[in-house]
Design a protein around this motif. Sequence first.
Motif, PDB file in Angstrom:
ATOM      1  N   ILE A 146       0.848  -1.190   0.000  1.00  0.00           N
ATOM      2  CA  ILE A 146       0.000   0.000   0.000  1.00  0.00           C
ATOM      3  C   ILE A 146       0.886   1.245   0.000  1.00  0.00           C
ATOM      4  N   TRP A 147       2.048   1.135   0.617  1.00  0.00           N
ATOM      5  CA  TRP A 147       3.003   2.237   0.644  1.00  0.00           C
ATOM      6  C   TRP A 147       4.424   1.682   0.596  1.00  0.00           C
ATOM      7  N   LEU A 148       5.352   2.549   0.210  1.00  0.00           N
ATOM      8  CA  LEU A 148       6.779   2.237   0.249  1.00  0.00           C
ATOM      9  C   LEU A 148       7.464   3.332   1.056  1.00  0.00           C
ATOM     10  N   ASP A 149       8.323   2.932   1.956  1.00  0.00           N
ATOM     11  CA  ASP A 149       9.105   3.871   2.748  1.00  0.00           C
ATOM     12  C   ASP A 149      10.568   3.525   2.492  1.00  0.00           C
ATOM     13  N   PHE A 163      -0.269   9.452  10.619  1.00  0.00           N
ATOM     14  CA  PHE A 163      -1.339   8.902  11.447  1.00  0.00           C
ATOM     15  C   PHE A 163      -1.965   7.677  10.777  1.00  0.00           C
ATOM     16  N   ASP A 164      -2.319   7.809   9.488  1.00  0.00           N
ATOM     17  CA  ASP A 164      -2.959   6.707   8.776  1.00  0.00           C
ATOM     18  C   ASP A 164      -1.995   5.545   8.539  1.00  0.00           C
ATOM     19  N   ILE A 165      -0.743   5.853   8.207  1.00  0.00           N
ATOM     20  CA  ILE A 165       0.247   4.787   8.005  1.00  0.00           C
ATOM     21  C   ILE A 165       0.450   4.031   9.311  1.00  0.00           C
ATOM     22  N   ALA A 166       0.520   4.740  10.441  1.00  0.00           N
ATOM     23  CA  ALA A 166       0.684   4.072  11.742  1.00  0.00           C
ATOM     24  C   ALA A 166      -0.504   3.145  12.024  1.00  0.00           C
ATOM     25  N   GLY A 167      -1.715   3.588  11.680  1.00  0.00           N
ATOM     26  CA  GLY A 167      -2.895   2.750  11.870  1.00  0.00           C
ATOM     27  C   GLY A 167      -2.846   1.499  11.011  1.00  0.00           C
ATOM     28  N   LEU A 168      -2.405   1.650   9.767  1.00  0.00           N
ATOM     29  CA  LEU A 168      -2.281   0.492   8.886  1.00  0.00           C
ATOM     30  C   LEU A 168      -1.173  -0.444   9.360  1.00  0.00           C
ATOM     31  N   ARG A 169      -0.048   0.121   9.803  1.00  0.00           N
ATOM     32  CA  ARG A 169       1.045  -0.720  10.312  1.00  0.00           C
ATOM     33  C   ARG A 169       0.549  -1.589  11.471  1.00  0.00           C
ATOM     34  N   ALA A 170      -0.301  -1.021  12.310  1.00  0.00           N
ATOM     35  CA  ALA A 170      -0.820  -1.760  13.468  1.00  0.00           C
ATOM     36  C   ALA A 170      -1.756  -2.891  13.048  1.00  0.00           C
ATOM     37  N   GLY A 171      -2.459  -2.715  11.922  1.00  0.00           N
ATOM     38  CA  GLY A 171      -3.438  -3.706  11.496  1.00  0.00           C
ATOM     39  C   GLY A 171      -2.954  -4.698  10.455  1.00  0.00           C
ATOM     40  N   LEU A 172      -1.789  -4.428   9.861  1.00  0.00           N
ATOM     41  CA  LEU A 172      -1.288  -5.287   8.795  1.00  0.00           C
ATOM     42  C   LEU A 172      -0.020  -6.006   9.227  1.00  0.00           C
ATOM     43  N   ASP A 173       0.204  -7.145   8.629  1.00  0.00           N
ATOM     44  CA  ASP A 173       1.475  -7.848   8.788  1.00  0.00           C
ATOM     45  C   ASP A 173       2.331  -7.436   7.594  1.00  0.00           C
ATOM     46  N   ASN A 175       3.111  -4.383   4.779  1.00  0.00           N
ATOM     47  CA  ASN A 175       2.381  -3.271   4.166  1.00  0.00           C
ATOM     48  C   ASN A 175       1.538  -3.721   2.970  1.00  0.00           C
ATOM     49  N   CYS A 176       1.147  -5.010   2.971  1.00  0.00           N
ATOM     50  CA  CYS A 176       0.339  -5.578   1.879  1.00  0.00           C
ATOM     51  C   CYS A 176      -0.970  -6.135   2.421  1.00  0.00           C
ATOM     52  N   LEU A 177      -1.892  -6.386   1.524  1.00  0.00           N
ATOM     53  CA  LEU A 177      -3.186  -6.993   1.878  1.00  0.00           C
ATOM     54  C   LEU A 177      -3.125  -8.495   1.633  1.00  0.00           C
ATOM     55  N   ALA A 178      -2.195  -9.153   2.300  1.00  0.00           N
ATOM     56  CA  ALA A 178      -1.888 -10.554   2.027  1.00  0.00           C
ATOM     57  C   ALA A 178      -3.020 -11.516   2.360  1.00  0.00           C
ATOM     58  N   ASP A 179      -3.893 -11.160   3.268  1.00  0.00           N
ATOM     59  CA  ASP A 179      -4.980 -12.072   3.627  1.00  0.00           C
ATOM     60  C   ASP A 179      -6.248 -11.277   3.924  1.00  0.00           C
ATOM     61  N   ASP A 180      -7.362 -11.977   4.083  1.00  0.00           N
ATOM     62  CA  ASP A 180      -8.648 -11.302   4.293  1.00  0.00           C
ATOM     63  C   ASP A 180      -8.681 -10.501   5.581  1.00  0.00           C
ATOM     64  N   GLU A 181      -7.951 -10.950   6.607  1.00  0.00           N
ATOM     65  CA  GLU A 181      -7.919 -10.193   7.862  1.00  0.00           C
ATOM     66  C   GLU A 181      -7.286  -8.822   7.643  1.00  0.00           C
ATOM     67  N   ALA A 182      -6.297  -8.765   6.760  1.00  0.00           N
ATOM     68  CA  ALA A 182      -5.641  -7.488   6.462  1.00  0.00           C
ATOM     69  C   ALA A 182      -6.629  -6.497   5.856  1.00  0.00           C
ATOM     70  N   LEU A 183      -7.605  -6.978   5.118  1.00  0.00           N
ATOM     71  CA  LEU A 183      -8.594  -6.080   4.515  1.00  0.00           C
ATOM     72  C   LEU A 183      -9.404  -5.341   5.561  1.00  0.00           C
ATOM     73  N   GLN A 184      -9.547  -5.931   6.742  1.00  0.00           N
ATOM     74  CA  GLN A 184     -10.290  -5.286   7.808  1.00  0.00           C
ATOM     75  C   GLN A 184      -9.600  -4.004   8.284  1.00  0.00           C
ATOM     76  N   ALA A 185      -8.273  -3.920   8.080  1.00  0.00           N
ATOM     77  CA  ALA A 185      -7.524  -2.740   8.490  1.00  0.00           C
ATOM     78  C   ALA A 185      -7.812  -1.540   7.593  1.00  0.00           C
ATOM     79  N   CYS A 186      -8.341  -1.808   6.408  1.00  0.00           N
ATOM     80  CA  CYS A 186      -8.564  -0.698   5.453  1.00  0.00           C
ATOM     81  C   CYS A 186      -9.841   0.004   5.739  1.00  0.00           C
TER      82      CYS A 186
END
Length: 186
Positions: A146-149, A163-173, A175-186
Amino acid sequence: TPRAGDRTVRRGDRPMNHIGTAAGYDVIGELRASQTRLDALLEHLGYRRVGGGPWTHPGGRTAVFVGGVVGAGGRRGSCAAMVQAMVDAGSALMVLGPHELQVVLDAARRPRTRELALVGIATGSGGEASVDADDALVAWLRTVPIWLDLPGLRVVHACWSEFDIAGLRAGLDGNCLADDEALQAC
């Protein structure tokens, strides 16, 4: 040098969808899934194709695509396949844009089955081959960040928000949407 028929909108001698260069990267935004636009832009930036393989830059530069390889409404085509080949070969990186994200989300909401594919074959509506191609695209898009740093360069579609990147980092394993659980972070 752009090819005849290039319809890339230009500002001076620079194609508008070439956002800029930084530390060996060419940042490319919003291709609108246009193979013609992609070919012309890569040629303009000095990338070359050798023996029908993916585009590479003789100076070792890396293209960074900011979405735009899947068209509005999830329209798929050769642009996505070309960018995937470049990423797989190491001559490009990519982050998801809104259309690519929508393709992943739609696939998660409406799982496809082999039975539906076989019905498509029987009715002549695309069938198993198109389902397989869609599945392959979605599987690949789930590996696209979703992002590159990167050192000296941060890339995300639209705007970088700590703020948003930190929220995604907390919800993702990662920075990709590798599984359905990761989609919940979006």
